[in-house]
Write a protein that holds these residues in place. Structure first.
Motif, PDB file in Angstrom:
ATOM      1  N   LEU A   1       0.837  -1.198   0.000  1.00  0.00           N
ATOM      2  CA  LEU A   1       0.000   0.000   0.000  1.00  0.00           C
ATOM      3  C   LEU A   1       0.876   1.254   0.000  1.00  0.00           C
ATOM      4  N   ARG A   2       0.369   2.328  -0.597  1.00  0.00           N
ATOM      5  CA  ARG A   2       1.136   3.571  -0.696  1.00  0.00           C
ATOM      6  C   ARG A   2       1.544   4.081   0.684  1.00  0.00           C
ATOM      7  N   GLN A   3       0.629   3.944   1.666  1.00  0.00           N
ATOM      8  CA  GLN A   3       0.918   4.462   3.007  1.00  0.00           C
ATOM      9  C   GLN A   3       1.931   3.621   3.768  1.00  0.00           C
ATOM     10  N   TRP A   4       2.266   2.436   3.244  1.00  0.00           N
ATOM     11  CA  TRP A   4       3.283   1.602   3.883  1.00  0.00           C
ATOM     12  C   TRP A   4       4.693   1.953   3.427  1.00  0.00           C
ATOM     13  N   LEU A   5       4.824   2.596   2.288  1.00  0.00           N
ATOM     14  CA  LEU A   5       6.140   2.850   1.714  1.00  0.00           C
ATOM     15  C   LEU A   5       7.001   3.687   2.658  1.00  0.00           C
ATOM     16  N   GLY A   6       8.244   3.246   2.844  1.00  0.00           N
ATOM     17  CA  GLY A   6       9.164   3.953   3.727  1.00  0.00           C
ATOM     18  C   GLY A   6       9.015   3.589   5.192  1.00  0.00           C
ATOM     19  N   LYS A   7       8.066   2.696   5.492  1.00  0.00           N
ATOM     20  CA  LYS A   7       7.856   2.256   6.874  1.00  0.00           C
ATOM     21  C   LYS A   7       8.220   0.783   7.005  1.00  0.00           C
ATOM     22  N   THR A   8       8.448   0.354   8.219  1.00  0.00           N
ATOM     23  CA  THR A   8       8.790  -1.048   8.464  1.00  0.00           C
ATOM     24  C   THR A   8       7.515  -1.880   8.628  1.00  0.00           C
ATOM     25  N   ILE A   9       7.684  -3.193   8.547  1.00  0.00           N
ATOM     26  CA  ILE A   9       6.557  -4.095   8.780  1.00  0.00           C
ATOM     27  C   ILE A   9       5.994  -3.872  10.180  1.00  0.00           C
ATOM     28  N   LYS A  10       6.883  -3.664  11.139  1.00  0.00           N
ATOM     29  CA  LYS A  10       6.444  -3.436  12.519  1.00  0.00           C
ATOM     30  C   LYS A  10       5.635  -2.150  12.641  1.00  0.00           C
TER      31      LYS A  10
END
Length: 217
Positions: free
Chosen positions: A154-163
């Motif tokens: 998802l676009r809002q996940w980009l640059g973030k970790t799985i956690k």
């Protein structure tokens, strides 16, 4: 929803038609043998009878207006090859043609097919689900409830970790792998950072994965 033209109403064409309609797509079907269309008249209204090796017949369908054109002819390879080539010449956006042998697949790809499939009932169901959603790259059904899906992040996940995204709690799915080109990182760390090229392998129920796919549309 996709607009779909399906040429050839043999066994595979029938299965594909039923599955594409059940997924809410707008479908036109064609065969030169009227008897192959009779059992579908209650299911679909957009039915044509005609020989699609005839360029004028094929042109009359406005093939360039369909998102996907399927050539489901397994018994006459020459006709399949001619129709595939004509579809591309007439401006078809994406052509998926049926093949029964590897040599047939090679010729079809050289003559306009964007994709070649080898038919059976299961692949008709899988193909219909895959092409009906641009964000579903592939899936493997495990049982009546759970499947493994290959999807983008998802676009809002980009640059973030799985956690940080807490995908499991938010969508009730498990990320079991990250695909990048020809390499797959199985069981990635919770510190893995999502990027735009990622193909995620997630395991979960269809209804939960559908929620993720809806967020992408």
């Amino acid at each position: 929803m996709k607009t779909v033209l399906i040429i050839g109403m043999g066994r595979f064409g029938h299965h594909l038609t039923n599955n594409m309609i059940s997924l809410g797509n707008e479908v036109m079907i064609v065969d030169k043998d009227e008897s192959r269309l009779e059992d579908l008249t209650k299911l679909i209204s957009n039915i044509k009878i005609g020989d699609c090796t005839n360029e004028d017949v094929l042109r009359s369908f406005g093939v360039a207006n369909f998102d996907i054109c399927f050539v489901c002819i397994g018994t006459n390879f020459q006709s399949s090859l001619e129709i595939t080539s004509l579809l591309k010449e007439l401006g078809a956006k994406y052509v998926i043609s049926q093949a029964t042998r590897d040599i047939h697949a090679k010729f079809l790809l050289k003559n306009g097919a964007d994709e070649v499939i080898y038919p059976n009932r299961d692949s008709a169901e899988k193909l219909a689900i895959r092409v009906s959603n641009d964000n579903l790259y592939d899936y493997v059904e495990l049982d009546n409830e759970y499947s493994i899906y290959e999807i983008p992040a998802l676009r809002q996940w980009l640059g973030k970790t799985i956690k940080q995204t807490n995908v499991r709690a938010a969508f009730h799915v498990y990320i079991i792998g990250i695909k990048k080109e020809y390499k797959t990182d199985f069981l990635p760390s919770v510190d893995y950072v999502f990027n735009v090229e990622d193909h995620l392998l997630v395991i979960g129920k269809k209804k939960d994965v559908d929620m993720i796919l809806k967020c992408m549309s």
